[in-house]
Design a protein around this motif. Structure first.
Motif, PDB file in Angstrom:
ATOM      1  N   GLY A 145     -68.142  29.075 -92.065  1.00 34.90           N
ATOM      2  CA  GLY A 145     -69.057  29.331 -93.169  1.00 34.90           C
ATOM      3  C   GLY A 145     -68.382  30.124 -94.278  1.00 34.90           C
ATOM      4  N   VAL A 146     -67.559  31.100 -93.900  1.00 37.25           N
ATOM      5  CA  VAL A 146     -66.813  31.869 -94.897  1.00 37.25           C
ATOM      6  C   VAL A 146     -65.828  30.965 -95.633  1.00 37.25           C
ATOM      7  CG1 VAL A 146     -65.201  33.783 -95.244  1.00 37.25           C
ATOM      8  CG2 VAL A 146     -67.065  34.011 -93.582  1.00 37.25           C
ATOM      9  N   ILE A 147     -65.138  30.088 -94.885  1.00 36.62           N
ATOM     10  CA  ILE A 147     -64.185  29.169 -95.512  1.00 36.62           C
ATOM     11  C   ILE A 147     -64.892  28.248 -96.500  1.00 36.62           C
ATOM     12  CG2 ILE A 147     -62.584  27.262 -95.049  1.00 36.62           C
ATOM     13  CD1 ILE A 147     -62.031  28.592 -92.326  1.00 36.62           C
TER      14      ILE A 147
ATOM     15  N   ALA B 294     -60.618  30.729 -86.864  1.00 41.94           N
ATOM     16  CA  ALA B 294     -61.717  29.774 -86.688  1.00 41.94           C
ATOM     17  C   ALA B 294     -61.275  28.571 -85.859  1.00 41.94           C
ATOM     18  CB  ALA B 294     -62.230  29.314 -88.051  1.00 41.94           C
ATOM     19  N   MET B 295     -60.130  27.987 -86.211  1.00 41.93           N
ATOM     20  CA  MET B 295     -59.661  26.809 -85.478  1.00 41.93           C
ATOM     21  C   MET B 295     -59.256  27.161 -84.055  1.00 41.93           C
ATOM     22  SD  MET B 295     -60.025  23.952 -86.984  1.00 41.93           S
ATOM     23  CE  MET B 295     -59.037  23.010 -85.812  1.00 41.93           C
ATOM     24  N   PHE B 296     -58.640  28.324 -83.859  1.00 37.70           N
ATOM     25  CA  PHE B 296     -58.275  28.748 -82.513  1.00 37.70           C
ATOM     26  C   PHE B 296     -59.519  28.903 -81.649  1.00 37.70           C
ATOM     27  CE2 PHE B 296     -57.530  32.442 -79.608  1.00 37.70           C
ATOM     28  CZ  PHE B 296     -56.729  31.768 -78.699  1.00 37.70           C
TER      29      PHE B 296
ATOM     30  N   PRO C 194     -73.246  23.566 -89.633  1.00 31.39           N
ATOM     31  CA  PRO C 194     -74.022  23.023 -90.749  1.00 31.39           C
ATOM     32  C   PRO C 194     -75.296  23.808 -91.033  1.00 31.39           C
ATOM     33  CG  PRO C 194     -74.122  21.549 -88.846  1.00 31.39           C
ATOM     34  CD  PRO C 194     -73.058  22.567 -88.567  1.00 31.39           C
ATOM     35  N   ILE C 195     -75.890  24.414 -90.000  1.00 32.77           N
ATOM     36  CA  ILE C 195     -77.058  25.260 -90.243  1.00 32.77           C
ATOM     37  C   ILE C 195     -76.666  26.456 -91.104  1.00 32.77           C
ATOM     38  CG2 ILE C 195     -78.685  26.847 -89.129  1.00 32.77           C
ATOM     39  CD1 ILE C 195     -78.835  24.845 -86.802  1.00 32.77           C
TER      40      ILE C 195
END
Length: 315
Positions: free
Chosen positions: A19-21, A226-228, A250-251
Motif C-alpha cells: 500500500g505504501v509502494i 514487502a516481497m520477502f 486491494p482493500i
C-alpha cells in the motif's frame, strides 16, 4: 498442512507495505512510471544484498545454486518465472500513471481466485466448509466488479494469470524466499540500469531535486521487505489461505485511493469490497478455529525451523 503464524503476519505486513509502494507513483512525479520501476529494481537489489549479509544467507544461496545445477533444466523454469515477475513489477508502477489504474486493481482482484484455482488443480489442496463460503463471497465481489467494469483488458489478464505461474514454479522448485528474490533482482536490475542510463533523463531530475534520493532509497527497502514477506508467506502457508489473505492489498489500496487520491466512495465499490471483506473475514475465522483446535490436540510443527505453526485440519 501447516499454518504458520509468522506466515500470516508476513503476508499481512506485505499488504501494508505494498500500500505504501502504491503511493510512490504520486510521491515521485514527474518521473515516468517506467523510471520509477527501474529505480525500484536497482534500489531493491541493494537493499536485498544488505539483508542477505545481515541474515547470513549466502550459504543458503550457495546450497540452492548447487541443488539447481544438479538438474540444469530447472534454471529454465527459474528464468521464466523471473521474467514473469519483472513484467508484474513494471505493470504495478507503470499502469496507474498511464491510464490503467482500474485494470491493475481489477487484475489484483482476480489474482487470489486464479491462485486458489492453481492450488486446487495443481497442488491438490482441499477446501473445508468455511473456506468454501469465504471463496464464494470473494468470487461474488470480484464478479460484481467485473460486471461494473464491463471489460477485462490485457493488463488485468496479465496481473491475474502470471503471478500464479510465478508462485507455482517457486513452490515447485522450493526456492528460498530471500535467495530467490535476490537472484531475480540480480537478473532484472542490470537491465533496469541500462534503461536509466540510455533511455531515461531521471538522473538530470535527481541532480535538480535531491528529494528523490531518499525516496528511491526508501522505495528499495520497502519493496525488498514487502516481497520477502510475500514469498515467505507463499511457502509457509497453504496456498488457499495465502491467496485469500492477499485480498488485504486491494482493500487497502481502495482505502488509500479514497483518503489520499480523492477517489469517490461509490455504492458499487462498497458492494465489491464488502463481499470480499466478508470472505476474508470468514477465512481468518477458519484459520483461528483450526489453530485453536490444533493447539491442544496436535504437536506443533515448524516451517523453516520456527515453532509458531499448527496443523490444519478440515471440516
Amino acid at each position: 498442512m501447516v499454518i504458520s503464524r509468522r506466515g500470516v503476519v508476513a503476508v499481512l505486513t506485505a499488504n501494508v507495505l505494498f500500500g505504501v509502494i502504491y503511493l510512490y507513483g504520486s510521491f515521485m512525479q514527474p518521473m515516468l512510471g517506467t523510471d520509477v520501476f527501474a529505480w525500484r529494481m536497482v534500489s531493491m537489489l541493494v537493499a536485498l544484498t544488505a539483508l542477505m549479509f545481515m541474515l547470513k544467507a549466502w550459504p543458503e544461496a550457495k546450497a540452492f545454486i548447487v541443488r539447481m545445477n544438479e538438474k540444469p533444466v530447472q534454471w529454465l523454469l527459474f528464468l521464466l518465472s523471473t521474467a514473469v515477475v519483472a513484467v508484474n513489477f513494471w505493470i504495478f508502477m507503470w499502469g496507474p500513471v498511464n491510464g490503467y489504474g482500474i485494470d491493475v486493481a481489477l487484475g489484483y482482484f482476480l489474482l487470489p481466485l486464479t491462485t486458489i484455482l492453481m492450488a486446487l488443480m495443481v497442488f491438490g489442496e482441499k477446501l473445508n466448509t468455511w473456506q468454501k463460503w469465504a471463496i464464494t463471497f470473494a468470487a461474488m465481489g470480484v464478479g460484481h466488479e467485473l460486471w461494473v467494469a464491463q471489460s477485462l483488458s490485457w493488463v488485468a489478464m496479465l496481473c491475474c494469470l502470471s503471478y500464479p505461474f510465478y508462485y507455482g514454479i517457486r513452490r515447485h522448485l522450493a526456492v528460498p524466499a530471500l535467495v530467490g528474490l535476490w537472484l531475480d533482482l540480480v537478473l532484472i536490475a542490470p537491465v533496469a540500469m541500462v534503461y536509466l542510463l540510455v533511455y531515461s533523463d531521471s538522473f538530470t531530475l535527481l541532480a535538480a531535486q535531491w528529494k528523490f534520493i531518499p525516496l528511491i532509497v526508501s522505495l528499495g527497502i520497502i519493496s525488498a521487505l514487502a516481497m520477502f514477506g510475500l514469498l515467505y508467506a507463499m511457502r509457509a502457508l497453504p496456498i488457499t489461505l495465502f491467496s485469500m489473505l492477499t485480498y488485504g492489498e486491494p482493500i487497502l489500496l481502495f482505502v488509500l485511493a479514497i483518503l489520499f487520491m480523492g477517489a469517490p466512495l461509490t455504492i458499487d465499490a462498497m458492494m465489491t469490497y464488502g463481499m470480499i471483506w466478508l470472505g476474508l473475514s470468514l477465512m481468518m475465522w477458519d484459520s483461528y478455529l483450526q489453530m485453536r483446535k490444533s493447539t491442544g490436540t496436535e504437536t506443533l510443527k515448524t516451517d523453516e525451523e520456527d515453532d509458531d505453526s499448527v496443523v490444519v485440519g478440515s471440516n
